[in-house]
Design a protein around this motif. Structure first.
Motif, mmCIF file in Angstrom:
data_model
loop_
_atom_site.group_PDB
_atom_site.id
_atom_site.type_symbol
_atom_site.label_atom_id
_atom_site.label_comp_id
_atom_site.label_asym_id
_atom_site.label_seq_id
_atom_site.Cartn_x
_atom_site.Cartn_y
_atom_site.Cartn_z
ATOM 1 N N PHE A 317 0.832 -1.198 0.000
ATOM 2 C CA PHE A 317 0.000 0.000 0.000
ATOM 3 C C PHE A 317 0.870 1.254 0.000
ATOM 4 O O PHE A 317 1.968 1.251 0.552
ATOM 5 C CB PHE A 317 -0.907 0.030 1.235
ATOM 6 C CG PHE A 317 -1.906 -1.091 1.282
ATOM 7 C CD1 PHE A 317 -2.861 -1.225 0.294
ATOM 8 C CD2 PHE A 317 -1.893 -2.006 2.325
ATOM 9 C CE1 PHE A 317 -3.788 -2.261 0.336
ATOM 10 C CE2 PHE A 317 -2.820 -3.035 2.381
ATOM 11 C CZ PHE A 317 -3.765 -3.166 1.381
ATOM 12 N N PHE A 318 0.357 2.329 -0.624
ATOM 13 C CA PHE A 318 1.017 3.632 -0.488
ATOM 14 C C PHE A 318 0.030 4.611 0.148
ATOM 15 O O PHE A 318 -1.170 4.553 -0.100
ATOM 16 C CB PHE A 318 1.569 4.149 -1.822
ATOM 17 C CG PHE A 318 0.586 4.235 -2.960
ATOM 18 C CD1 PHE A 318 -0.041 5.446 -3.269
ATOM 19 C CD2 PHE A 318 0.325 3.125 -3.762
ATOM 20 C CE1 PHE A 318 -0.915 5.540 -4.333
ATOM 21 C CE2 PHE A 318 -0.545 3.213 -4.839
ATOM 22 C CZ PHE A 318 -1.168 4.423 -5.127
ATOM 23 N N PRO A 319 0.515 5.522 1.004
ATOM 24 C CA PRO A 319 -0.374 6.297 1.869
ATOM 25 C C PRO A 319 -1.001 7.541 1.252
ATOM 26 O O PRO A 319 -1.975 8.065 1.788
ATOM 27 C CB PRO A 319 0.547 6.694 3.037
ATOM 28 C CG PRO A 319 1.906 6.761 2.417
ATOM 29 C CD PRO A 319 1.936 5.688 1.365
ATOM 30 N N GLU A 320 -0.459 8.054 0.154
ATOM 31 C CA GLU A 320 -0.963 9.295 -0.420
ATOM 32 C C GLU A 320 -1.139 9.141 -1.927
ATOM 33 O O GLU A 320 -0.373 8.424 -2.582
ATOM 34 C CB GLU A 320 -0.004 10.454 -0.134
ATOM 35 C CG GLU A 320 0.206 10.740 1.338
ATOM 36 C CD GLU A 320 1.250 11.825 1.565
ATOM 37 O OE1 GLU A 320 1.986 12.143 0.583
ATOM 38 O OE2 GLU A 320 1.336 12.335 2.683
ATOM 39 N N GLN A 321 -2.139 9.831 -2.471
ATOM 40 C CA GLN A 321 -2.347 9.815 -3.917
ATOM 41 C C GLN A 321 -1.438 10.848 -4.571
ATOM 42 O O GLN A 321 -1.879 11.838 -5.140
ATOM 43 C CB GLN A 321 -3.820 10.093 -4.247
ATOM 44 C CG GLN A 321 -4.749 8.917 -3.961
ATOM 45 C CD GLN A 321 -6.197 9.252 -4.245
ATOM 46 O OE1 GLN A 321 -6.696 10.290 -3.837
ATOM 47 N NE2 GLN A 321 -6.899 8.364 -4.928
ATOM 48 N N THR A 322 -0.135 10.575 -4.495
ATOM 49 C CA THR A 322 0.867 11.453 -5.093
ATOM 50 C C THR A 322 1.865 10.611 -5.880
ATOM 51 O O THR A 322 2.036 9.414 -5.621
ATOM 52 C CB THR A 322 1.634 12.253 -4.025
ATOM 53 O OG1 THR A 322 2.372 11.342 -3.188
ATOM 54 C CG2 THR A 322 0.677 13.070 -3.167
ATOM 55 N N VAL A 323 2.513 11.258 -6.819
ATOM 56 C CA VAL A 323 3.524 10.572 -7.621
ATOM 57 C C VAL A 323 4.640 10.038 -6.733
ATOM 58 O O VAL A 323 5.074 8.891 -6.870
ATOM 59 C CB VAL A 323 4.079 11.531 -8.691
ATOM 60 C CG1 VAL A 323 5.317 10.939 -9.355
ATOM 61 C CG2 VAL A 323 3.008 11.830 -9.742
ATOM 62 N N HIS A 324 5.104 10.869 -5.803
ATOM 63 C CA HIS A 324 6.203 10.458 -4.921
ATOM 64 C C HIS A 324 5.816 9.236 -4.103
ATOM 65 O O HIS A 324 6.613 8.287 -3.972
ATOM 66 C CB HIS A 324 6.579 11.616 -4.001
ATOM 67 C CG HIS A 324 7.594 11.250 -2.962
ATOM 68 N ND1 HIS A 324 8.932 11.061 -3.267
ATOM 69 C CD2 HIS A 324 7.465 10.995 -1.613
ATOM 70 C CE1 HIS A 324 9.583 10.733 -2.166
ATOM 71 N NE2 HIS A 324 8.731 10.678 -1.148
ATOM 72 N N SER A 325 4.616 9.230 -3.548
ATOM 73 C CA SER A 325 4.179 8.111 -2.709
ATOM 74 C C SER A 325 4.099 6.818 -3.511
ATOM 75 O O SER A 325 4.497 5.744 -3.035
ATOM 76 C CB SER A 325 2.824 8.438 -2.081
ATOM 77 O OG SER A 325 2.446 7.465 -1.131
ATOM 78 N N LEU A 326 3.603 6.902 -4.738
ATOM 79 C CA LEU A 326 3.506 5.705 -5.575
ATOM 80 C C LEU A 326 4.905 5.199 -5.962
ATOM 81 O O LEU A 326 5.156 3.984 -5.948
ATOM 82 C CB LEU A 326 2.679 6.004 -6.822
ATOM 83 C CG LEU A 326 2.589 4.880 -7.860
ATOM 84 C CD1 LEU A 326 2.160 3.562 -7.237
ATOM 85 C CD2 LEU A 326 1.641 5.271 -8.997
ATOM 86 N N ILE A 327 5.794 6.102 -6.297
ATOM 87 C CA ILE A 327 7.158 5.689 -6.638
ATOM 88 C C ILE A 327 7.796 4.947 -5.468
ATOM 89 O O ILE A 327 8.438 3.902 -5.650
ATOM 90 C CB ILE A 327 8.000 6.910 -7.048
ATOM 91 C CG1 ILE A 327 7.521 7.460 -8.399
ATOM 92 C CG2 ILE A 327 9.484 6.550 -7.129
ATOM 93 C CD1 ILE A 327 8.179 8.756 -8.814
#
Length: 398
Positions: A317-327
């Motif tokens: 899982f990633f905590p935020e809907q941001t490019v950085h979080s997904l990376i």
């Protein structure tokens, strides 16, 4: 027992339509009602030869392409269906279907995919993405959504039993309607997505290309990781905008038939999912193929994917809907990929089979028929105390 099944609208064969398909298998003699029916011939096999009863919106100008513009008329339209001749009414609702009018001698069970997203907690996101957060048009839209909320909350009182498609949605139902609900996960055709352990070095995502699915975020994130390949499957109004952002390592395939989707899911290193969904069928399909999931850690996906902190993990899982979080999540996945077993992914997905849905929904309906027939719905008697009278009560419905 005479049964009516009410659906919001029939325009594409997607998640809600898969629920309708299973309901029609449970109740093959049921009559079907829908605000509009523009389902293409190629996708309406599950309807069979049934006549679909539609509302006056079906005949309004430009309804085929722009029926959603008639949102303000939908409460009125759904209330015009005359369901007085039915014993059991089942609504499959993510917009207005639960608002049908039923009488005291009818049992209304509503399978709620979600309270109307864009009228409640996602209103501000919807208005911004639609360019309706300011100006005259924005003011009109806000007023219309205000009226929609009042109607939506009021009509929840007319439903005898609410079924939520996840615990996440059950919490939203409690928040919005002040009603308790049973949880029955929607059907996933897991038998069509066989386990495959021969993976290739690419990632995949599949979705209708609309703003809240956040496919643009996924494409931007992989654009910043040129050494990783991403395949995007799906079509929708945002296709051109997203394709314009795609770097050479991102392949946009558009809409693909099920066999092509299945093949790419089976071979993918991982399935990427960035939406906050009520349930999310695609991550379950991917796991059924033995494919791990990298997902935004909110919504129904928390109930269908096991994170790295759980036994037998099936994803990250990633905590935020941001490019950085997904990376960061992709990197976390690659560091922990050895901990995720393809067989565990497949086994986890089996909990959400179509057969499981049918069995649980049929059992729920039977219990409600018994309860409301013998008890009048006033909550004064326990179900166990009524079983000896079941044969007498059933005669009212058979």
């Amino acid at each position: 027992m005479k049964v009516a099944i009410v659906h919001d609208w029939l325009v594409v064969y997607a998640g809600a339509e898969k629920v309708l398909e299973q309901l029609l298998l449970l109740y093959p003699d049921a009559d079907v009602y829908s605000l509009v029916d523009f389902l293409p011939d190629s996708q309406r096999g599950f309807i069979g030869n049934r006549k679909v009863h539609t509302s006056f919106i079906q005949k309004l100008p430009f309804a085929r392409r722009h029926f959603r513009h008639y949102l303000g008329l939908m409460p009125l339209a759904i209330e015009q269906f005359d369901l007085s001749g039915y014993d059991l009414v089942i609504s499959s609702s993510y917009a207005v279907a639960k608002g049908v009018i039923t009488g005291p001698n009818q049992l209304h069970i509503s399978y709620v995919h979600s309270p109307i997203r864009y009228a409640w907690d996602l209103q501000h996101q919807y208005l911004k993405e639609s360019g309706l957060h300011k100006g005259l048009k924005g003011g009109i839209a806000k007023w219309m959504l205000h009226k929609m909320r009042l109607w939506d909350a009021r009509t929840a009182n007319g439903v005898d039993s609410i079924v939520a498609n996840s615990s996440y949605i059950s919490m939203r139902i409690r928040k919005v309607y002040r009603r308790e609900s049973s949880v029955i996960y929607p059907p996933v055709a897991v038998e069509q997505f066989e386990l495959c352990e021969a993976k290739e070095d690419y990632y995949v995502t599949a979705s209708r290309l609309v703003p809240y699915k956040k496919i643009d975020l996924i494409v931007e994130a992989f654009g910043a990781m040129p050494d990783k390949k991403l395949i995007v499957i799906g079509d929708g109004p945002d296709f051109a905008k997203i394709k314009a952002k795609a770097k050479p390592n991102v392949t946009m395939l558009g809409y693909q038939p099920c066999d092509v989707l299945r093949k790419h899911m089976q071979k993918a290193r991982a399935f990427v999912f960035a939406a906050e969904e009520d349930f999310g069928i695609a991550p379950v399909e991917a796991q059924s193929c033995g494919t791990p999931v990298i997902a935004y850690g909110r919504g129904g996906v928390l109930e269908t994917v096991r994170g790295l902190g759980q036994a037998n993990p099936t994803g990250v899982f990633f905590p935020e809907q941001t490019v950085h979080s997904l990376i960061q999540a992709v990197h976390d996945f690659e560091r922990n990929e050895h901990r995720i077993r393809y067989r565990n992914c497949s086994d986890n997905a089996r909990r959400f089979s179509s057969q499981e849905f049918r069995e649980r929904f049929r059992r729920h309906v039977d219990e409600q028929i018994l309860y409301y027939t013998l008890n009048g719905g006033d909550g004064s008697r326990e179900l166990d105390d009524l079983e000896s009278e079941a044969a007498v009560a059933a005669s009212r419905f058979l």
